[in-house]
Design a protein around this motif. Structure first.
Motif, PDB file in Angstrom:
ATOM      1  N   ALA A 184       0.825  -1.209   0.000  1.00 43.11           N
ATOM      2  CA  ALA A 184       0.000   0.000   0.000  1.00 43.11           C
ATOM      3  C   ALA A 184       0.858   1.256   0.000  1.00 43.11           C
ATOM      4  CB  ALA A 184      -0.933  -0.012   1.208  1.00 43.11           C
ATOM      5  N   SER A 185       1.910   1.283   0.830  1.00 44.60           N
ATOM      6  CA  SER A 185       2.779   2.460   0.903  1.00 44.60           C
ATOM      7  C   SER A 185       3.524   2.674  -0.404  1.00 44.60           C
ATOM      8  CB  SER A 185       3.775   2.302   2.050  1.00 44.60           C
ATOM      9  OG  SER A 185       3.102   2.200   3.282  1.00 44.60           O
ATOM     10  N   GLY A 186       4.072   1.595  -0.948  1.00 46.65           N
ATOM     11  CA  GLY A 186       4.790   1.709  -2.217  1.00 46.65           C
ATOM     12  C   GLY A 186       3.892   2.168  -3.340  1.00 46.65           C
TER      13      GLY A 186
ATOM     14  N   LEU B  35      10.672   5.620  -3.778  1.00 41.55           N
ATOM     15  CA  LEU B  35      11.292   6.849  -4.287  1.00 41.55           C
ATOM     16  C   LEU B  35      12.458   6.517  -5.218  1.00 41.55           C
ATOM     17  CD1 LEU B  35      11.351   9.131  -1.102  1.00 41.55           C
ATOM     18  CD2 LEU B  35       9.871   9.351  -3.099  1.00 41.55           C
ATOM     19  N   MET B  36      13.276   5.556  -4.803  1.00 37.75           N
ATOM     20  CA  MET B  36      14.404   5.154  -5.643  1.00 37.75           C
ATOM     21  C   MET B  36      13.906   4.496  -6.932  1.00 37.75           C
ATOM     22  SD  MET B  36      17.283   5.966  -4.101  1.00 37.75           S
ATOM     23  CE  MET B  36      18.545   4.829  -4.679  1.00 37.75           C
TER      24      MET B  36
ATOM     25  N   GLU C 237       8.763   2.130  10.070  1.00 37.59           N
ATOM     26  CA  GLU C 237       8.827   1.307   8.861  1.00 37.59           C
ATOM     27  C   GLU C 237       8.633   2.141   7.602  1.00 37.59           C
ATOM     28  OE1 GLU C 237       9.634  -1.901   8.659  1.00 37.59           O
ATOM     29  OE2 GLU C 237       9.997  -1.860  10.815  1.00 37.59           O
ATOM     30  N   PHE C 238       9.708   2.754   7.114  1.00 41.37           N
ATOM     31  CA  PHE C 238       9.619   3.580   5.909  1.00 41.37           C
ATOM     32  C   PHE C 238      10.469   3.025   4.769  1.00 41.37           C
ATOM     33  CE2 PHE C 238       7.712   6.393   8.886  1.00 41.37           C
ATOM     34  CZ  PHE C 238       6.872   7.210   8.146  1.00 41.37           C
ATOM     35  N   ASP C 239      10.830   1.761   4.863  1.00 47.78           N
ATOM     36  CA  ASP C 239      11.644   1.144   3.816  1.00 47.78           C
ATOM     37  C   ASP C 239      10.902   1.122   2.484  1.00 47.78           C
ATOM     38  OD1 ASP C 239      13.873  -0.374   2.753  1.00 47.78           O
ATOM     39  OD2 ASP C 239      12.535  -2.105   2.797  1.00 47.78           O
ATOM     40  N   SER C 240       9.605   0.806   2.522  1.00 53.67           N
ATOM     41  CA  SER C 240       8.833   0.750   1.275  1.00 53.67           C
ATOM     42  C   SER C 240       8.722   2.127   0.633  1.00 53.67           C
ATOM     43  CB  SER C 240       7.438   0.180   1.542  1.00 53.67           C
ATOM     44  OG  SER C 240       6.747   0.963   2.502  1.00 53.67           O
ATOM     45  N   VAL C 241       8.661   3.166   1.463  1.00 52.95           N
ATOM     46  CA  VAL C 241       8.597   4.532   0.946  1.00 52.95           C
ATOM     47  C   VAL C 241       9.908   4.895   0.257  1.00 52.95           C
ATOM     48  CG1 VAL C 241       8.353   6.961   1.577  1.00 52.95           C
ATOM     49  CG2 VAL C 241       6.937   5.229   2.704  1.00 52.95           C
ATOM     50  N   MET C 242      11.033   4.625   0.933  1.00 56.24           N
ATOM     51  CA  MET C 242      12.338   4.964   0.361  1.00 56.24           C
ATOM     52  C   MET C 242      12.608   4.143  -0.898  1.00 56.24           C
ATOM     53  SD  MET C 242      12.972   7.208   2.574  1.00 56.24           S
ATOM     54  CE  MET C 242      14.566   7.715   1.962  1.00 56.24           C
TER      55      MET C 242
ATOM     56  N   HIS D 146      11.300  17.555  -6.061  1.00 56.78           N
ATOM     57  CA  HIS D 146      11.807  17.358  -4.700  1.00 56.78           C
ATOM     58  C   HIS D 146      10.731  16.685  -3.860  1.00 56.78           C
ATOM     59  CE1 HIS D 146      15.175  20.020  -5.608  1.00 56.78           C
ATOM     60  NE2 HIS D 146      14.306  20.898  -6.072  1.00 56.78           N
ATOM     61  N   VAL D 147      11.140  15.717  -3.036  1.00 62.41           N
ATOM     62  CA  VAL D 147      10.200  14.998  -2.176  1.00 62.41           C
ATOM     63  C   VAL D 147      10.682  15.070  -0.731  1.00 62.41           C
ATOM     64  CG1 VAL D 147       9.139  12.781  -1.635  1.00 62.41           C
ATOM     65  CG2 VAL D 147       9.502  13.433  -4.022  1.00 62.41           C
ATOM     66  N   PHE D 148       9.759  15.407   0.165  1.00 61.55           N
ATOM     67  CA  PHE D 148      10.030  15.405   1.607  1.00 61.55           C
ATOM     68  C   PHE D 148       9.176  14.322   2.258  1.00 61.55           C
ATOM     69  CE2 PHE D 148      10.953  19.710   0.259  1.00 61.55           C
ATOM     70  CZ  PHE D 148      12.091  20.059   0.981  1.00 61.55           C
TER      71      PHE D 148
END
Length: 661
Positions: free
Chosen positions: A408-410, A614-615, A606-611, A425-427
């Protein structure tokens, strides 16, 4: 080459008072007075023994510099090594300071309510030992000495390099009363070694208060300090420990960051229900959904939902669900096409409802679009202006370790960047946990501060996610994924803000202006029962630590800058690495090791899926911005979380005032 005379003819030594006696060379009938300072021997006096002047000075002593008060061996130095006129004989004596050391405990002072102890490194001079005045340890503790003489020479005492202060709570086994005791440790480093005193003291303190090894009794505490000094920390020459008893109370101290209870079977309250609906926003929740998540009674859920609905906090939507009321939001089936001049170039991602409220408060001319779905994930986008930049803010529907939350996050990030294709740019904005420094004010990250992610370790990663922790016989290994953008426009702007504030006194930081602006807007729109975004009182920021296997508590005093005492500094910016991952941050000792190994300033969950998203979407400029709400990972619900979220949003707006697109 001239052979040196035999050492047996020398009478060069250091007596028990650490004073240097006259050295006599019977071979050349010469005498010398030598002083040691800064690792070098300085000739004070030298001439033939037959001189009347020397006969008068024979037996006179001169003091050695404190850092070189050690027993000495001798070697001979040829005359040619000294300047003309310095000596009138063939050889002089030079001090060699390579003797064994010992760690000595001395009582400096003692009263009814306080005791001051000194732990000092001294040279192990066998000639100076006095068993009548000393307890000398043996075996593995050989080299530790406890002085029986209760006095200490305080003349010419230099100020400590740094200090750390903390409180312990002593329990009387008979009365059950708790006595609060303040303990202050002052540190002196060797003058001839270039070390970061604050870093050494901080590491010493962390080793001392290790949760599994911190002694719960007075004798064990002193023994632990002696052992640490004896086994390591050779750069420390002296410690001073002051123990001062304060008030007595029958109330047991409470940890300010409670361990979160199970998500099920806790009693229902309107606040808990509101927070659950807010965390799910923009996805609506049915009564059955709430029951599955918390186990509350259906009737209780319905009664509390009715009260929240009457208060204007939640509203029903199609499909039997309930969601958060957001002022001026527009429910749409599809996100409308945005005009070219309003296309966002900056995206701000939040995970908690209070984080999105904080960001939205700083967006001008905003519109909020909500797309509800009964299947899949709903989406919310707030579009408007921050300064001269067009921005879009969204809230992630779910975070966590589950496959569903990860997907869901991804997907939310992919959908965001696919919908708004001009984003440069993303914050990732919101609350986080601070990594405190116990002795250095400038490095200390406390509640209300903001950390902007930047590289600060050899891997040059701005964000480190710990996927797994392995513990093999006490050897902890972290298996991590690391992320770093290709461009650092955001980080450069953050460092510029940080530098400008440090170089200009009595200037209100730009982010503080925006923080007040956002707070005023939130207060005008706030209804009863909503989160309070005001800064909590300073005394609620307690730096606490569990010890003794997690059964007892100590409270650590925040480090203070000497030049900024008695000033309310408010929010400060820090720029450095941020990390996350439940496997590393859930345990206190593992979290500390994780922070130390990767030089982290803040942590989240748990922000691995977000990072990763982004990549994967080729986002080249991004930063994680964390307002500090606790000393864990920012996920604990407390009074600091709303304020920390607003502080992070204010820093983002200040950064955007510098970045030019």
């Amino acid at each position: 080459m001239v052979s040196p005379p035999p050492q047996s003819v020398t009478r060069f030594a250091i007596d028990s008072q650490h004073l240097l006696r006259v050295g006599v060379d019977p071979v050349d009938k010469c005498v010398s007075l030598v002083r040691v300072a800064h690792s070098q021997a300085h000739l004070l006096y030298a001439c033939p023994l037959t001189s009347a002047a020397v006969r008068k000075k024979l037996g006179r002593r001169t003091e050695i510099a404190p850092e070189k008060r050690r027993n000495a061996t001798l070697r001979w130095t040829p005359k040619s090594h000294f300047k003309t006129g310095d000596v009138r004989f063939k050889y002089v004596f030079t001090i060699m300071t390579n003797q064994e050391e010992r760690v000595v405990l001395i009582t400096k002072s003692k009263s009814v309510t306080s005791t001051v102890l000194v732990v000092e490194r001294q040279v192990d001079n066998n000639n100076d030992r006095n068993e009548k005045n000393e307890y000398i340890a043996g075996g593995e503790h050989s080299g530790i000495v406890i002085s029986k003489i209760g006095n200490y020479d305080v003349e010419n005492e230099t100020p400590a390099d740094t200090s750390v202060q903390f409180c312990v709570f002593l329990v009387n086994g008979q009365t059950g009363l708790h006595t609060k005791e303040m303990r202050t440790i002052r540190f002196w480093c060797n003058r001839d070694e270039k070390v970061d005193a604050s870093a050494v003291a901080s590491q010493f303190f962390q080793d001392l208060v290790s949760p599994d090894q911190f002694p719960l009794d007075y004798v064990g505490f002193v023994k632990r300090m002696l052992t640490l000094m004896h086994k390591g920390y050779k750069c420390l020459s002296r410690l001073e420990i002051e123990l001062k008893q304060l008030e007595k109370t029958s109330i047991k101290p409470v940890h300010q960051v409670p361990v979160e209870s199970s998500t099920t079977n806790s009693d229902i309250t309107r606040t808990k229900l509101r927070e659950l609906i807010e965390s799910s926003y923009p996805n609506p929740l049915t009564i059955d959904d709430i029951y599955k998540k918390r186990g509350w009674d259906h009737a209780d859920i319905k009664d509390n939902l009715d009260i929240l609905q009457q208060s204007g906090i939640v509203k029903p939507v199609d499909g039997g669900g309930y969601t958060r009321v957001v002022l001026h939001d527009k429910i749409v089936e599809q996100i409308p096409i945005i005009q070219t001049n309003r296309q966002p170039t900056v995206a701000i991602i939040t995970a908690e409802y209070c984080e999105k409220v904080a960001v939205d408060a700083l967006i001008e001319n905003k519109e909020t679009f909500v797309r509800y779905t009964t299947v899949g994930e709903s989406n919310v986008y707030t579009i408007g202006k921050m300064g001269n930049h067009s921005v879009v803010c969204t809230k992630l529907p779910a975070l966590g370790l589950s496959r569903q939350a990860t997907i869901a996050s991804g997907n939310a990030i992919t959908r965001l960047l696919g919908t708004f294709q001009k984003v440069e740019h993303v914050f990732v904005c919101g609350a986080g946990g601070g990594v405190p420094h116990y002795t250095n004010y400038d490095k200390h990250v406390k509640l209300g501060d903001v950390v902007v992610s930047h590289y600060g370790n050899k891997q040059k990663a701005v964000y480190t996610y710990c996927e797994n922790v392995l513990n093999e016989n006490g050897n902890i290994t972290f298996h991590c994924r690391q992320y770093s953008p290709k461009t650092f426009d955001i980080q450069i702007a953050a460092m510029k803000l940080q530098t400008e504030v440090k170089s200009i006194d009595n200037t209100r930081p730009l982010w503080d202006v925006y923080l007040s602006e956002g707070l005023n807007k939130i207060e005008k729109q706030k209804t009863d029962g909503e989160s309070d975004f005001n800064r909590p009182p300073a005394d609620s920021d307690k730096l606490q630590m569990f010890i003794g296997g997690g059964t007892e508590l100590i409270e650590i005093t925040h480090p203070i800058s000497d030049s900024q005492k008695n000033k309310d500094l408010g929010t400060r910016i820090h720029v450095g690495p941020i990390g996350g991952g439940q496997s590393a941050v859930s345990n206190e000792s593992t979290r500390k090791k994780f922070a130390t190994e990767y030089k982290l300033l803040a942590m989240d969950s748990e922000f691995d899926s977000v990072m990763g998203s982004l990549m994967g979407n080729y986002c080249h400029s991004y930063a994680v911005v964390r307002g500090i709400s606790d000393y864990k990972d920012g996920s604990l619900k407390n009074d600091w979380q709303p304020y920390a979220s607003l502080a992070a949003a204010s820093v983002i707006k200040a950064i955007l005032s510098i970045i030019k697109i």
